[in-house]
Design a protein around this motif. Structure first.
Motif, PDB file in Angstrom:
ATOM      1  N   UNK A 138       0.843  -1.188   0.000  1.00 48.52           N
ATOM      2  CA  UNK A 138       0.000   0.000   0.000  1.00 48.52           C
ATOM      3  C   UNK A 138       0.885   1.247   0.000  1.00 48.52           C
ATOM      4  N   UNK A 139       0.416   2.288  -0.664  1.00 48.85           N
ATOM      5  CA  UNK A 139       1.174   3.538  -0.742  1.00 48.85           C
ATOM      6  C   UNK A 139       1.000   4.327   0.554  1.00 48.85           C
ATOM      7  N   UNK A 140       2.109   4.789   1.085  1.00 46.54           N
ATOM      8  CA  UNK A 140       2.066   5.633   2.277  1.00 46.54           C
ATOM      9  C   UNK A 140       1.209   6.870   1.982  1.00 46.54           C
ATOM     10  N   UNK A 141       0.260   7.126   2.869  1.00 46.72           N
ATOM     11  CA  UNK A 141      -0.639   8.266   2.674  1.00 46.72           C
ATOM     12  C   UNK A 141      -1.913   7.928   1.943  1.00 46.72           C
ATOM     13  N   UNK A 142      -2.048   6.677   1.454  1.00 44.31           N
ATOM     14  CA  UNK A 142      -3.286   6.274   0.788  1.00 44.31           C
ATOM     15  C   UNK A 142      -4.430   6.268   1.799  1.00 44.31           C
ATOM     16  N   UNK A 143      -5.640   6.535   1.306  1.00 44.66           N
ATOM     17  CA  UNK A 143      -6.817   6.571   2.159  1.00 44.66           C
ATOM     18  C   UNK A 143      -7.699   5.357   1.885  1.00 44.66           C
ATOM     19  N   UNK A 174     -10.095   1.923  -1.677  1.00 43.34           N
ATOM     20  CA  UNK A 174      -8.947   2.832  -1.711  1.00 43.34           C
ATOM     21  C   UNK A 174      -9.386   4.066  -2.491  1.00 43.34           C
ATOM     22  N   UNK A 175      -9.630   5.161  -1.770  1.00 45.11           N
ATOM     23  CA  UNK A 175     -10.237   6.345  -2.384  1.00 45.11           C
ATOM     24  C   UNK A 175      -9.225   7.427  -2.718  1.00 45.11           C
ATOM     25  N   UNK A 176      -7.995   7.255  -2.261  1.00 43.68           N
ATOM     26  CA  UNK A 176      -6.946   8.236  -2.591  1.00 43.68           C
ATOM     27  C   UNK A 176      -5.596   7.543  -2.522  1.00 43.68           C
ATOM     28  N   UNK A 177      -4.778   7.752  -3.544  1.00 38.09           N
ATOM     29  CA  UNK A 177      -3.416   7.217  -3.573  1.00 38.09           C
ATOM     30  C   UNK A 177      -2.471   8.363  -3.951  1.00 38.09           C
ATOM     31  N   UNK A 178      -1.543   8.752  -3.093  1.00 38.58           N
ATOM     32  CA  UNK A 178      -0.611   9.833  -3.410  1.00 38.58           C
ATOM     33  C   UNK A 178       0.222   9.531  -4.654  1.00 38.58           C
ATOM     34  N   UNK A 179       0.538  10.572  -5.390  1.00 38.38           N
ATOM     35  CA  UNK A 179       1.267  10.414  -6.644  1.00 38.38           C
ATOM     36  C   UNK A 179       2.689   9.907  -6.434  1.00 38.38           C
ATOM     37  N   UNK A 180       3.268  10.107  -5.271  1.00 42.21           N
ATOM     38  CA  UNK A 180       4.663   9.692  -5.071  1.00 42.21           C
ATOM     39  C   UNK A 180       4.829   8.169  -5.187  1.00 42.21           C
ATOM     40  N   UNK A 181       3.794   7.396  -4.873  1.00 41.03           N
ATOM     41  CA  UNK A 181       3.831   5.948  -5.082  1.00 41.03           C
ATOM     42  C   UNK A 181       4.728   5.156  -4.149  1.00 41.03           C
ATOM     43  N   UNK A 182       5.235   5.768  -3.107  1.00 40.29           N
ATOM     44  CA  UNK A 182       6.168   5.086  -2.204  1.00 40.29           C
ATOM     45  C   UNK A 182       5.374   4.239  -1.211  1.00 40.29           C
ATOM     46  N   UNK A 183       5.750   2.978  -1.109  1.00 42.52           N
ATOM     47  CA  UNK A 183       4.939   2.013  -0.391  1.00 42.52           C
ATOM     48  C   UNK A 183       5.448   1.703   1.011  1.00 42.52           C
ATOM     49  N   UNK A 184       4.621   0.991   1.734  1.00 36.46           N
ATOM     50  CA  UNK A 184       4.998   0.472   3.047  1.00 36.46           C
ATOM     51  C   UNK A 184       6.266  -0.374   2.935  1.00 36.46           C
ATOM     52  N   UNK A 185       6.322  -1.228   1.921  1.00 38.77           N
ATOM     53  CA  UNK A 185       7.497  -2.077   1.711  1.00 38.77           C
ATOM     54  C   UNK A 185       8.747  -1.236   1.428  1.00 38.77           C
ATOM     55  N   UNK A 186       8.606  -0.168   0.651  1.00 38.20           N
ATOM     56  CA  UNK A 186       9.745   0.712   0.360  1.00 38.20           C
ATOM     57  C   UNK A 186      10.340   1.275   1.646  1.00 38.20           C
ATOM     58  N   UNK A 187       9.473   1.688   2.569  1.00 43.93           N
ATOM     59  CA  UNK A 187       9.939   2.239   3.839  1.00 43.93           C
ATOM     60  C   UNK A 187      10.622   1.161   4.670  1.00 43.93           C
ATOM     61  N   UNK A 188      10.043  -0.016   4.691  1.00 45.04           N
ATOM     62  CA  UNK A 188      10.578  -1.090   5.532  1.00 45.04           C
ATOM     63  C   UNK A 188      11.945  -1.556   5.047  1.00 45.04           C
ATOM     64  N   UNK A 189      12.085  -1.773   3.740  1.00 42.10           N
ATOM     65  CA  UNK A 189      13.352  -2.305   3.227  1.00 42.10           C
ATOM     66  C   UNK A 189      14.412  -1.226   3.089  1.00 42.10           C
ATOM     67  N   UNK A 190      14.004  -0.010   2.793  1.00 52.00           N
ATOM     68  CA  UNK A 190      14.969   1.078   2.633  1.00 52.00           C
ATOM     69  C   UNK A 190      15.945   0.868   1.503  1.00 52.00           C
ATOM     70  N   UNK A 191      15.536   0.129   0.476  1.00 47.18           N
ATOM     71  CA  UNK A 191      16.450  -0.203  -0.617  1.00 47.18           C
ATOM     72  C   UNK A 191      16.776   0.992  -1.495  1.00 47.18           C
ATOM     73  N   UNK A 192      15.859   1.949  -1.602  1.00 49.95           N
ATOM     74  CA  UNK A 192      16.037   3.085  -2.511  1.00 49.95           C
ATOM     75  C   UNK A 192      15.965   4.381  -1.708  1.00 49.95           C
ATOM     76  N   UNK A 193      17.130   4.975  -1.435  1.00 53.58           N
ATOM     77  CA  UNK A 193      17.163   6.207  -0.640  1.00 53.58           C
ATOM     78  C   UNK A 193      16.486   7.374  -1.346  1.00 53.58           C
ATOM     79  N   UNK A 194      16.517   7.373  -2.660  1.00 52.77           N
ATOM     80  CA  UNK A 194      15.871   8.455  -3.403  1.00 52.77           C
ATOM     81  C   UNK A 194      14.379   8.482  -3.110  1.00 52.77           C
TER      82      UNK A 194
END
Length: 221
Positions: A100-105, A164-184
């Motif tokens: 899920x994208x961080x900030x999604x509603x 899911x009524x809103x998904x932020x455009x940045x697209x950064x997910x829960x998994x992205x935060x957890x793994x931290x593979x992409x600092x950008x």
């Protein structure tokens, strides 16, 4: 990616149990209830945490875990993992919770929730699982489930649709935060989502230090 799912079960604390940790007790033993449950700013009625230093608060008010991920673990461990086994409040079917994208509603009836953070496995979860190297295995799988912030209070019951009524455009997910593979991606999140918690900011900094240490070790080698 699916934009709708369904609540398989709503779970709250069944009983506190003793664990060999600093706090000494945990409320991780959550089990389904048959009735609709009011959802408040700090979580579900009938639910609570014992270790308030590391758990709970508005950014960890509700914890959701995907039925599909639970079934994967069930097959790997060779045993049933009923709703609530992961300490989740909501067992969700049909949505990629860990992606899920961080900030999604998420709209569930009149209740509105916001995806806020991954679950970070801890020693209490290790003891509860009874599995060897559980924290390491859970971390490598990275199907963490998602913490949710309550934007609009309401009630939730088993069988409710999740939209899911809103998904932020940045697209950064829960998994992205957890793994931290992409600092950008993580740097983008810091500016794109002003409501992220201090815990998320600390996770980003830990990932940054890890990447820096790995790079320095590579140069020395």
């Amino acid at each position: 990616m699916s934009r709708t799912g369904r609540i398989s079960a709503v779970c709250v604390v069944h009983a506190e149990i003793e664990v060999n940790t600093r706090v000494g007790r945990t409320a991780i033993d959550k089990r389904p209830v048959p009735h609709r449950v009011p959802v408040r700013a700090l979580g579900l009625d009938g639910d609570h945490v014992c270790d308030t230093k590391h758990h709970g608060g508005v950014h960890q008010a509700v914890y959701a875990y995907a039925e599909e991920d639970a079934q994967t673990w069930s097959a790997e461990l060779g045993r049933e993992l009923p709703a609530g086994w992961f300490g989740e409040n909501l067992r969700v079917h049909g949505l990629p919770v860990s992606d899920a994208v961080i900030g999604a509603h998420w709209a569930i009836g009149e209740t509105l929730l916001e995806v806020s953070a991954p679950r970070v496995p801890c020693a209490t979860f290790q003891q509860w699982s009874g599995e060897q190297q559980w924290v390491k295995r859970f971390t490598l799988q990275a199907n963490t489930g998602a913490y949710l912030r309550v934007l609009t209070e309401g009630t939730i019951g088993a069988g409710d649709e999740v939209r899911v009524v809103h998904v932020p455009e940045h697209g950064i997910t829960v998994r992205d935060i957890f793994t931290g593979a992409d600092l950008t991606k993580l740097d983008t999140l810091l500016t794109a989502e002003p409501t992220i918690s201090d815990d998320i900011r600390m996770q980003v900094e830990r990932h940054r230090r890890r990447h820096t240490n790995a790079a320095e070790a590579g140069v020395r080698a």
